[in-house]
Enzyme design. Structure first.
Site, short mmCIF file in Angstrom:
data_model
loop_
_atom_site.label_atom_id
_atom_site.label_comp_id
_atom_site.label_asym_id
_atom_site.label_seq_id
_atom_site.Cartn_x
_atom_site.Cartn_y
_atom_site.Cartn_z
N ASP A 1 0.50 -1.45 -0.02
CA ASP A 1 -0.13 0.19 -0.02
C ASP A 1 0.91 1.68 -0.26
O ASP A 1 0.75 2.35 -0.56
CB ASP A 1 -1.30 -0.11 1.37
CG ASP A 1 -1.78 0.95 0.66
OD1 ASP A 1 -2.28 1.30 0.54
OD2 ASP A 1 -2.65 1.61 2.05
N HIS B 1 2.00 3.11 7.44
CA HIS B 1 1.30 4.09 6.21
C HIS B 1 0.96 5.32 6.15
O HIS B 1 0.67 6.40 5.00
CB HIS B 1 2.10 3.64 4.98
CG HIS B 1 0.93 2.42 4.39
ND1 HIS B 1 1.09 1.33 4.69
CD2 HIS B 1 -0.34 1.95 4.33
CE1 HIS B 1 -0.36 0.59 4.55
NE2 HIS B 1 -1.10 1.08 4.02
#
Lengths: 871, 871
Positions: A62, A312
């Protein structure tokens, strides 16, 4: 259930990938925190599942762009390969054509291949299954209905669609094996749906082999797939740059999050510094640290909070506001646990259990103790393995103080008035009218103590001048100002006798609002998209006032009610400090704003500039250019932004101006000689990438918009020796001294000074990690903090002796580990891959002359488990 | 997995409730289809799990109102108790106060208690868990977080909330035991979420017992709960009416679905008739039916389609359009399978395998064969156990025909022109200009054959008159019309010499549109809410034309382009037929419309009227009144609507006007002497009860809105003998003859007539079920179709002989079963409950004098498994 899972793991049928405590962001994280979080997650797997639980594959499906330093770390952690999902759409197009979606990433210019070589694969569908093949509680794709009596029997259609996808995919990958990820965000909450349909899919697709079809589908794992790629014995394209910036379309550059939530980014960075101090003091203070006069303390709570903050959608700033609040809350809670430990440890080391006060708001001149006390002491703990000189500024209400060091020697100190900007920003959290400024010197991996006594109460000293000085200078630097504008005009290094023209000002890009249209991309938490490439200037001139004392000289610049700056030069500093304060960013004009500062210099940059990767190695950047494909630039500003984790620089043959930042930020070099850094963002629209909220930060204290303060440290050097300055400077910002305060007199038996080292480590060596591993052993990471070739003096191998390193720890044994400490170094055998362009490198092993003597080569990090006892 | 489930069932830890093929609707279903679907589901459980799989508890947690006949059926199916979720909010309030949410329902006025007594419990939260305690993939309630380290640890809060709910609930139920349903619509798709949290809930709530709390939580089943209620040995409130209409708030009466989707409701009803024929012919034709000259046929496909069509979002009309389409498609597919079986069976019974044509569109005068053929034969199969006289109308293009019966005798036939309304409705699906009308007489449980030959081709006979006749009449009835308005003006029974004034017209209520406000309830698929209590009249006068022939007399009324009617009197009929055609309901004025017809008579109804319950026993209704609580009426129209499944009547001392319907409809008696029936609805808003679609029916053929045609049969009688007319009349509508056609001449050896019975059954006895059970046995249900006291002649016990019943079946053995055929009658021992108002009734058992002689008492249904062989 546990038994079943363990059995599946032991049989290789269930495999862990990546295995960190989280899947870290790559653009806004610092390597030390990433190594810590990976170590924590991998240790959990090791302790729970043993050797078979060790992930062989790094897995970043991701993160929005990929840092070379991450690849380097993964290689050194023993991963055989790395898979990710997102890369620039142009890059992907080219790689699909060239079958280069699988490649060999040479992730360090310093480390000898293949130490930092990492086989890297780009997944065909990001983190998703192929379109039409998603079966879970959050998916809408029709299940496979294989009862021919059913009205919506669809096996033939499903098989046809799957084979078409498989065949198309096989055209853009190199081997006869292809990988399909079956899952996505928030999936396998109802795994039965997935497996029921996958079982059928495999059955019916393979049944087509009877009709001559060549596709064979099987359940596999990333490492099985990787092994097949390895067995193919092919050569692979070699890549040496990184995957920034990431764009998923022509006007969709994910370069906003480099700066998003600047306050959270700073809080994460300072929390890392505090955690390292906490870790070190847990070792140095021994068991008394965890249970002592200040109660029970631990480092684990903060380790976990820091680990999860690397996610993240954490330090990246791409979470919803309430999630960001939760990350901050966790860090604050972790620090509470650490404070007890630190207090206990300092009590044990100093012999004094006097209460220690922590002042976490010194950046806005708030510290109730120093504001009111007539006599107090300051303990300065230095987490670096080298002595440090550090300017201390304490909020006070007196006008004259005496400050003396651990030896009782009086040190120069000055009282300056608190600036109007600080008074505005702190609101009613403090009432100091003055700041007491003095420089402290702390021993390596240890502390020293200063005592402060009030001499004279009263109003602020009348030292402020309302005229812009033409220049301020100390023995190292001279800074000039344009008297008409109040702006910086030049910077000189008095030692090297070099001068550059330097103008600096503040601007804002008008964030694209998407024009209320679905097809036009607005700026958001992830994406930076200015409406125009020309930013608005906030003010052409700055109102100024200046203060010049023997300890510090300041020019305070006022650009607007929401932008101000202090240009500050400490007497002992080789760096010029620009302390900026931005916010509340006004939005009453309904315009989202992305605020930058731009340094315009006389340096001939010729489109090049340099940024660090996760705080370590530096990469060259070039405007409107990518090293590995022919860029079609569609966003002249956002498409030239790169992450700056700890530093950026511009240079020509003569001059290098390095800017060290106090947090991760985005920046670029749009014009010749220019470097711009984005400081703050306030946006009114969501950018439709998942956060589902505009990045419009407010808080209880700042309901009208968050105010953010930070520092840029400027260093001007000759290029060949610039690293000698910016490497230690950046480490001092990353691991800054921790100040603790004690009211009144200290007990006479108090030990005022301590160092955990027998001697400071050599300048090239950074003590990256010192943390308790278990009862009898500590984890130590030693790092060569220079790149090869960046310093004549320091880019050389350097040797240290582990046994003679610590002053209070007896080292009984040593074992070297991989970077993530989940594998013995001598058992670390990774798959070797052959690049297209050269011979497969030989794995060089450096034999240390003795078990205790450890040699570090440029950019090398070595990880040791030491069996120790307190002396 | 199967083993585990069986073990859990055998241990009583997993329990099936209800166990039908579906959870049937109670307002719009016919008892025969409900018994069939329950039988099918319970048989599956019996055959899969054995005795432990038999449900002890009926469980209707969702149906929107509860029919007394359903309770009666459940009692006769051997259920010990019944739980449901929905009842009128005023009723619930009163029952909560009085602790009468658990009660004893005496569900028949005819059957001797406790045969139709059913213990009935109203669930505390409908089909939901208590608020705040829902844990599944479609729930948002916070999971129980019992790790004290978690920020959102919530055990204390959860326990506190649960105990509060449990204590509140205990105040409104009678015993020390309370039931909580943990689940809801579409739940347990991710059962782990539920059980994980329930385990914790039970653990932490019970842990409070250590602190003196008296609540003990355990996993239980409905039958365990029921058993505890029984053990409490209390008396229970007795209820003898039903739970219609259902309102969940003052303006939210769920009385619209009584009529919603009238075309689907008719298709379901006619499908039931076809299925019974299919079942019977499978028995009578023997194994040749299932595999014969017309291929493989089966009744199972249609049984399943009919079973699922009973669902409370199926025949109820409360599904989305595409779901309604699917139900219809399943029925059509089932009928295809049955057609093959019927053709095979008729071939076996008649000795002719000539191709049989089915004409399913005779209601709109479409039948390609009869439209074009010069000679054809009509096989008339009569599924009733009594001979039937039935008018046949066939679309033709000739002007004169000869029709002869099975004995070659010519029967009276007439040709009349197809009406303009029919030509409009059939669009281009047929081209007949005339209809051939004749009456057929078919033997019981058998067929006869008529042959038809064209005499003269040509245009329609000029028999239509454009003046309204003052009256039409046959030997039984006389109907007069108002010559000024064209409307009905009176109805006379010439045999009983009684006459009533009778006016009939069409109106529409303006459906509430919710005023675009969330707080105002619109009419929708479930809910009927007129904007005003005064409906709009469609036309005060009707344009008419009339046809008078020896076979039939018709007055065709034209009210508007979308409302017309044929008032029709067949020569041999004691009932007046009103064939209405409504649609496309116009919506270009943006007003939703609920179309009714209203019969206004001179009968002194004094607010009373009568409706049947699921086609069987009749309940008395009274305007603005409920038998069991003091009604506060808030919807003067919708709150007085009740379901009409097969008939409704109004009466006074002298006259009873009975209306037999051809499908389920809603209706009420708002004014003295008046009976209104809702025929069609077209709505523009969803009523926010789950269907999420406005009830706005269109189709390919009617893109501008569905046209619906139906029949009301009117019978005027003296009240004491009215049932003698309406009971057989209604059964003839429910089980109508099936016509099949053969082109050309029949083979001379063809057997033209057949009866499966040795003799017609007595008038009181209805052959409810005759269907193949397994290879050697058939299931037979015999029903006494009169209520006690409603007929002097017929409301008497009646005895039949099973062995001498069938003409072609040798009955080798007989066993009696419960109503749902999943338990031997002599093993059926139900829990007995004591009503508050009387002694516990003694269970009377009626001993049959012999195994073959079966006595039926009023409204009794007896179910037998016969071991048979074909003679």
């Amino acid at each position: 259930m546990q038994q079943t899972v363990k059995q599946l793991v032991n049989e290789g049928r269930l495999e862990f990938v990546n295995g960190g405590w989280c899947m870290s962001d790559e653009a806004t994280t610092h390597y030390s925190a990433v190594i810590d979080q990976m170590t924590m997650g991998l240790r959990f797997l090791n302790e729970t599942f043993g050797a078979c639980g060790r992930p062989r594959v790094a897995w970043h499906i991701d993160p929005f762009g990929h840092a070379r330093e991450h690849a380097s770390m993964f290689a050194q952690m023993g991963y055989d390969g790395f898979f990710f999902g997102r890369l620039d759409y142009q890059d992907r197009d080219r790689r699909m054509m060239a079958k280069e979606q699988e490649l060999l990433w040479r992730a360090s210019e310093s480390l000898t291949p293949p130490v930092a070589d990492l086989f890297t694969g780009i997944l065909p569908n990001g983190y998703n299954p192929p379109p039409g093949f998603c079966w879970d509680q959050s998916c809408d794709d029709p299940p496979i209905r294989d009862d021919p009596d059913l009205e919506d029997y669809n096996v033939d259609d499903v098989v046809r669609r799957f084979l078409a996808i498989a065949n198309r995919q096989s055209l853009v990958y190199k081997t006869n094996h292809i990988i399909m990820t079956m899952g996505s965000d928030f999936q396998y909450e109802n795994a039965n749906l997935w497996y029921k349909n996958l079982d059928k899919l495999i059955h019916y697709v393979n049944a087509q082999q009877a009709n001559g079809d060549k596709v064979n589908v099987l359940y596999s794992t990333p490492s099985c797939y990787l092994q097949e790629l390895h067995r193919a014995n092919l050569t692979w394209a070699l890549k040496t740059d990184d995957f920034f910036p990431y764009a998923d379309d022509a006007h969709d550059f994910w370069t906003g999050y480099f700066t998003s939530r600047p306050a959270l980014k700073r809080y994460e960075r300072i929390s890392n510094s505090n955690l390292q101090t906490c870790n070190q003091l847990e070792v140095l203070g021994g068991p008394d640290s965890r249970k002592g006069p200040f109660g029970e303390g631990d480092s684990q709570t903060m380790k976990k909070a820091m680990a999860v903050a690397q996610h993240h959608d954490a330090v990246s700033g791409t979470e919803k506001q309430h999630v960001a609040n939760d990350y901050a809350r966790r860090l604050a809670n972790g620090w509470q646990h650490c404070q007890a430990l630190v207090s206990n440890s300092l009590a044990a080391l100093s012999g004094s259990s006097a209460k220690r006060i922590y002042c976490d708001n010194l950046n806005i001149s708030v510290c109730p103790l120093t504001e009111s006390s007539k006599k107090f002491s300051v303990n300065v703990y230095n987490p670096l393995a080298r002595p440090v000189t550090w300017p201390v500024r304490l909020p006070v209400n007196g006008t004259a103080y005496v400050v003396s060091d651990a030896n009782g020697k009086t040190v120069d100190c000055q009282v300056v008035p608190v600036s109007a900007a600080t008074r505005e920003v702190r609101r009613n959290r403090g009432s100091a009218v003055n700041e007491l400024v003095f420089e402290v010197q702390a021993p390596p991996l240890g502390f020293t103590t200063y005592s402060v006594s009030l001499l004279k109460d009263g109003p602020p000293p009348a030292s402020t001048k309302h005229r812009t000085p033409t220049a301020i200078q100390n023995k190292f630097l001279r800074v000039t100002f344009d008297p008409d504008t109040g702006l910086l005009s030049s910077l000189s290094n008095l030692e090297t006798k070099q001068t550059i023209k330097l103008t600096q000002n503040f601007y804002w890009y008008n964030a694209s609002d998407g024009n209320n249209s679905e097809s036009i991309q607005p700026s958001g938490a992830y994406i930076f998209r200015p409406n125009s490439s020309t930013p608005f200037i906030i003010s052409k001139t700055a109102k100024t006032e200046s203060i010049q004392t023997s300890a510090v000289q300041e020019v305070r610049q006022w650009f607007s009610p929401w932008v101000s700056q202090v240009v500050r030069l400490y007497t002992e500093s080789r760096a010029l400090e620009l302390e900026w304060t931005v916010g509340p960013v006004p939005i009453d004009d309904d315009l989202g704003k992305e605020v930058i500062t731009r340094l315009d210099t006389s340096i001939e940059t010729s489109q090049y500039f340099y940024t660090d990767s996760n705080g370590r190695e530096v990469l060259q950047r070039k405007t409107d250019f990518r090293p590995t494909w022919n860029l079609k630039q569609s966003e002249p500003i956002a498409g030239n932004y790169y992450p700056i984790n700890s530093r950026a620089f511009i240079k020509d043959d003569n001059d290098q101006l390095t800017v060290v930042t106090d947090r991760s930020q985005g920046g670029g070099s749009i014009y010749n000689g220019s470097l711009e850094i984005m400081l703050h963002r306030r946006l009114l629209y969501d950018d439709v990438r998942g956060v589902a909220e505009p990045l419009n930060e407010t808080s209880k204290i700042f309901p009208e918009g968050l105010v953010v303060r930070g520092r840029l440290l400027l260093s001007l050097d000759r290029p060949p020796s610039a690293a000698d300055a910016h490497r230690p400077l950046a480490q001092e910002v990353v691991l800054q001294p921790l100040l603790t305060f004690t009211d009144g007199d200290l007990h006479p038996n108090t030990q005022l000074e301590f160092s955990g080292l027998q001697a400071a480590l050599p300048p090239a060596v950074h003590l990256l990690t010192l943390t308790q591993w278990d009862k009898d052993s500590v984890l130590v990471r030693l790092e060569h903090q220079f790149q090869s070739g960046e310093s004549k003096v320091n880019s050389q191998p350097v040797t240290v002796n582990l046994q003679k390193m610590f002053s209070t720890l007896e080292v009984l044994g040593v074992s070297e580990l991989n970077l993530s400490a989940n594998q013995w170094k001598d058992e670390m055998t990774r798959l070797q891959w052959t690049p297209q362009t050269e011979e497969r490198p030989l794995l060089k092993t450096f034999e240390d002359p003795s078990v205790w003597e450890v040699t570090l080569r440029p950019m090398e990090i070595r990880t040791f488990l030491l069996r120790v006892s307190l002396r």
